[in-house]
Design a protein around this motif. Structure first.
Motif, mmCIF file in Angstrom:
data_model
loop_
_atom_site.group_PDB
_atom_site.id
_atom_site.type_symbol
_atom_site.label_atom_id
_atom_site.label_comp_id
_atom_site.label_asym_id
_atom_site.label_seq_id
_atom_site.Cartn_x
_atom_site.Cartn_y
_atom_site.Cartn_z
ATOM 1 N N GLY A 30 -52.376 -25.241 34.170
ATOM 2 C CA GLY A 30 -51.532 -24.446 33.287
ATOM 3 C C GLY A 30 -50.619 -25.319 32.451
ATOM 4 O O GLY A 30 -50.957 -26.447 32.128
ATOM 5 N N ILE A 31 -49.483 -24.789 32.130
ATOM 6 C CA ILE A 31 -48.541 -25.530 31.297
ATOM 7 C C ILE A 31 -47.214 -25.699 32.031
ATOM 8 O O ILE A 31 -46.939 -25.010 33.002
ATOM 9 C CB ILE A 31 -48.268 -24.786 29.968
ATOM 10 N N LYS A 32 -46.427 -26.632 31.526
ATOM 11 C CA LYS A 32 -45.067 -26.766 32.038
ATOM 12 C C LYS A 32 -44.154 -26.022 31.070
ATOM 13 O O LYS A 32 -44.316 -26.128 29.846
ATOM 14 C CB LYS A 32 -44.667 -28.246 32.096
ATOM 15 N N VAL A 33 -43.257 -25.256 31.615
ATOM 16 C CA VAL A 33 -42.263 -24.613 30.762
ATOM 17 C C VAL A 33 -40.976 -25.432 30.845
ATOM 18 O O VAL A 33 -40.730 -26.108 31.847
ATOM 19 C CB VAL A 33 -41.996 -23.145 31.177
ATOM 20 N N ASP B 276 -35.705 -19.439 30.505
ATOM 21 C CA ASP B 276 -35.923 -18.485 29.410
ATOM 22 C C ASP B 276 -37.388 -18.469 28.997
ATOM 23 O O ASP B 276 -37.981 -17.411 28.814
ATOM 24 C CB ASP B 276 -35.051 -18.842 28.203
ATOM 25 N N LEU C 52 -39.915 -19.415 30.810
ATOM 26 C CA LEU C 52 -40.710 -18.875 31.919
ATOM 27 C C LEU C 52 -40.714 -17.346 31.882
ATOM 28 O O LEU C 52 -41.767 -16.704 31.972
ATOM 29 C CB LEU C 52 -40.151 -19.379 33.259
ATOM 30 N N VAL C 53 -39.535 -16.768 31.732
ATOM 31 C CA VAL C 53 -39.426 -15.304 31.723
ATOM 32 C C VAL C 53 -40.207 -14.734 30.540
ATOM 33 O O VAL C 53 -40.939 -13.740 30.675
ATOM 34 C CB VAL C 53 -37.941 -14.872 31.681
ATOM 35 N N LYS D 251 -42.825 -16.034 29.034
ATOM 36 C CA LYS D 251 -44.274 -16.157 29.304
ATOM 37 C C LYS D 251 -44.741 -15.095 30.300
ATOM 38 O O LYS D 251 -45.800 -14.495 30.135
ATOM 39 C CB LYS D 251 -44.605 -17.546 29.876
ATOM 40 N N LEU D 252 -43.956 -14.896 31.345
ATOM 41 C CA LEU D 252 -44.371 -13.932 32.369
ATOM 42 C C LEU D 252 -44.407 -12.513 31.805
ATOM 43 O O LEU D 252 -45.247 -11.707 32.176
ATOM 44 C CB LEU D 252 -43.436 -13.993 33.586
ATOM 45 N N LYS D 253 -43.463 -12.253 30.883
ATOM 46 C CA LYS D 253 -43.419 -10.901 30.311
ATOM 47 C C LYS D 253 -44.479 -10.700 29.245
ATOM 48 O O LYS D 253 -45.212 -9.712 29.261
ATOM 49 C CB LYS D 253 -42.034 -10.639 29.694
ATOM 50 N N GLU E 94 -46.958 -13.114 27.903
ATOM 51 C CA GLU E 94 -48.276 -13.749 27.928
ATOM 52 C C GLU E 94 -49.060 -13.290 29.160
ATOM 53 O O GLU E 94 -50.140 -12.720 29.058
ATOM 54 C CB GLU E 94 -48.103 -15.279 27.948
ATOM 55 N N ALA E 95 -48.470 -13.505 30.338
ATOM 56 C CA ALA E 95 -49.174 -13.141 31.576
ATOM 57 C C ALA E 95 -49.045 -11.643 31.854
ATOM 58 O O ALA E 95 -49.887 -11.054 32.525
ATOM 59 C CB ALA E 95 -48.621 -13.943 32.742
ATOM 60 N N VAL F 252 -47.099 -9.996 33.829
ATOM 61 C CA VAL F 252 -47.078 -9.649 35.259
ATOM 62 C C VAL F 252 -45.722 -9.129 35.712
ATOM 63 O O VAL F 252 -45.572 -8.688 36.849
ATOM 64 C CB VAL F 252 -47.507 -10.830 36.160
ATOM 65 N N ILE F 253 -44.721 -9.204 34.835
ATOM 66 C CA ILE F 253 -43.436 -8.592 35.201
ATOM 67 C C ILE F 253 -42.947 -7.717 34.045
ATOM 68 O O ILE F 253 -43.460 -7.809 32.934
ATOM 69 C CB ILE F 253 -42.337 -9.627 35.560
#
Ligand SMILES: Cc1cc2nc3c(=O)[nH]c(=O)nc-3n(C[C@H](O)[C@H](O)[C@H](O)COP(=O)(O)OP(=O)(O)OC[C@H]3O[C@@H](n4cnc5c(N)ncnc54)[C@H](O)[C@@H]3O)c2cc1C
Lengths: 310, 249
Positions: free
Chosen positions: B229-232, B236, B238-239, B241-243, B245-246, B248-249
């Motif tokens: 994957g990538i390093k964030v 901010d 990370l949140v 990306k999770l919202k 791109e992925a 999942v939240i």
């Protein structure tokens, strides 16, 4: 011939691992019977009867089956086995305790932790901490298998109306194995093996108190809390939290590994997760090789900030 | 009291196994081998019971090719008194190992049998339970504590929900979990002494068992690799990306 599935339950409630086992058994393809064996376990059988797709729920309710000791349940399963081509149980600690005993009494092998059904006699299973996947054909007349929950979607819990058939089983009352007690963790959080999000902590947490940081984050996300072996060995959290080759196998939508280095034994338990986040202060930590999103940071700063910003 | 412990020769737990290019099996040529970690815990527990004066003799048994004698010697260096090697060409399947061990148990009559809960190669988690079944003995699997008292053994077991305690009559089969103890290392003098301890070699035929195949290994593959994957750079990011791109939240 039909397939016998062994239900995972605590007499009062049916455990979700049963539903994954039902899906695996359905993929083998035959009439499905589900055995609920215990003492005063009619409530669990009632829940089992609501699972769609079963032909029969067998209820064996006997004092000798209290706590479902392997010594007591295995003769029952062996007695039933002659009518079945397959005996399937979830690869939980109870399934793993019981099924090898059943298989040995039947004189057949047991396939552990099946993750794929290729045909009625051929199955896929991980070996070497999941670093290899074996395709194995069973040559035995009765196939006895435990199935890994994370590899099979849970079957629906509601919608069926399966008849419950009581079977008479007068078990042996001997006390070669006697139940003494149980310390079962009660938690408001979702079950680790079936949670949609898991937040796990490792040795990097440094203490049991620090796990409160992760628990707050988990509560905000509606997540379960897991741990590495090192965190359990150090006494930060109880044993039932351990994720890995020799602990629980999880495959949530989101797995957040905090202060975990990523040893192969840990990866074996979580690398099938859909999205993996790693937070570790060592940018060389192997966990980053499997992480979709890695953050090199001190967890004691990162976790409170993450909790605030969600 | 006599204790029988089982020891298996497996790949060293630090080594990541590779699959053979023809997918026939994993490749163990020139790979570092060691005693299965759960068997080390079994040996350690037996040695502690002997040190506590509760056991008189420890017998270490291994099933497999000749090289398994190395692991028996390790068990002897750790404190076992005597070894039995049941020599087979390959490693038989769990049920067959259990049938061979059952013959040794019948001849040796130990009061406690301690095996590892699983071996880290096949990851089966079966042999102890199968041995208990064949001998009609009670079993205490995944043990994190063990206490001998009044002719019985009390075993604390690591189960999915927490801990469970059982009391078993003797003889009994106990399988070890990680937290039962922390195994010691063998000292150099003990490694030397172990060379002189008795090690008996038996064949399955002598024990009256003919190992059978219950399964056929059709193919072994490497698992699907995860794409790196990538390093964030920040929470901010990370949140975000999770919202977005992925999702999942
Ligand atoms: C037979 C056997 C079975 C095993 N089974 C399992 C199993 O089922 N599950 C399992 O998990 N392990 C298992 N193990 C153990 C495994 O080999 C590793 O020892 C273990 O997973 C390491 O745990 P850890 O990552 O928490 O600790 P470590 O490897 O010590 O890693 C700690 C990490 O925390 C990071 N860190 C420290 N402080 C901070 C900070 N302030 N902020 C951010 N990061 C920080 C460090 O950089 C490091 O990467 C098994 C081992 C054996 C031999």
């Amino acid at each position: 011939m039909a397939i016998l599935i062994i239900a995972e339950h605590d007499d009062r409630t049916l455990k979700s691992a049963t539903l994954n086992a039902v899906t695996a058994a359905a993929q083998i393809g035959a009439e499905l019977h589900l055995l609920v064996a215990g003492r005063d376990c009619r409530a669990a059988a009632g829940q089992a009867a609501r699972i769609p797709g079963l032909a029969k729920v067998l209820l064996a309710d006997d004092a000798s089956l209290a706590q479902q000791l392997a010594e007591k349940v295995s003769p029952l399963v062996v007695e039933l086995a002659k009518d079945y081509s397959h005996i399937v149980a979830p690869a939980t600690t109870s399934g793993k305790n019981l099924l090898p005993r059943v298989a040995a009494l039947l004189g057949v092998a047991q396939l552990s932790e099946v993750i794929g059904v290729e045909s009625t006699d051929t199955f896929r299973r991980p070996i070497y901490a999941g670093n290899a996947i074996a395709t194995v054909q069973s040559l035995d007349s009765v196939k006895v298998l435990t199935v890994r929950g994370s590899a099979f979607e849970p079957a629906p819990a509601e919608g069926g109306g399966t008849p419950i058939e009581s079977i008479h089983f007068a078990g042996d009352a001997g006390d070669s194995a006697r139940f003494v007690g149980e310390q079962v963790a009660v938690s408001e959080r979702p079950e680790l093996s079936s949670a949609r999000i898991v937040v796990s902590g490792g040795r990097g947490l440094g203490s049991g108190e620090s796990f409160a940081l992760l628990e707050r984050l988990a509560d905000k996300l509606g997540a379960a809390v897991g741990a590495s072996r090192a965190a359990v060995d150090a006494g930060f959290v109880p044993n039932d939290r351990q994720v890995g080759q020799t602990g629980k196998i999880v495959a949530p939508d989101l797995y957040i590994a905090v202060g975990i280095s990523g040893a192969i034994q840990h990866l074996a338990g979580m690398k099938e997760s859909k999205v993996i986040v790693a937070i570790n202060k060592d940018e060389e930590a192997p966990i980053f090789q499997v992480a979709d999103y890695g953050l090199v940071a001190d967890l004691f700063e990162a976790i409170p900030e993450l909790e605030r910003k969600l | 009291m006599k204790i029988l412990v089982t020891v298996k020769r497996v790949i060293d737990y630090n080594v990541k196994v590779r699959v053979k290019p023809d997918h026939s099996d994993v490749d163990l040529a020139n790979v570092k081998m060691a005693m299965n970690p759960f068997c080390e815990i079994a040996v350690e527990e037996a040695v502690r019971l002997k040190e506590a004066g509760l056991a008189t003799e420890i017998l270490a048994v291994s099933v497999g090719p000749k090289a398994c004698q190395e692991q028996i010697r390790t068990a002897l260096a750790l404190g076992a008194d005597r070894g039995i090697h049941i020599e087979t060409e390959d490693f038989p399947e769990s049920l067959e190992v259990a049938r061979l061990l059952a013959k040794v148990v019948e001849a040796e009559r130990p009061e406690l049998i301690i095996t590892g809960k699983q071996s880290i190669d096949s990851d089966n988690n079966q042999t102890g339970q199968m041995l208990a079944a064949l001998l009609d003995l009670p079993q205490g699997t995944f043990a994190s504590a063990l206490k001998l008292a009044d002719g019985r053994v009390e075993v604390t077991r690591e189960i999915d929900g927490g801990l469970q305690t059982l009391s078993l009559s003797l003889p009994a089969v106990v399988t070890t979990d990680l937290r039962l103890n922390e195994p010691r290392y063998a000292s150099l003098p003990n490694i030397m002494k172990a060379k002189k301890k008795p090690l008996e070699v038996r064949t399955p035929a002598e024990l009256g068992v003919q190992p059978r195949a219950h399964t056929r290994l059709l193919k072994v593959e490497a698992p699907a690799e995860r794409k790196g994957g990538i390093k964030v750079a920040s929470i901010d990011e990370l949140v975000e990306k999770l919202k977005n791109e992925a999702k999942v939240i």
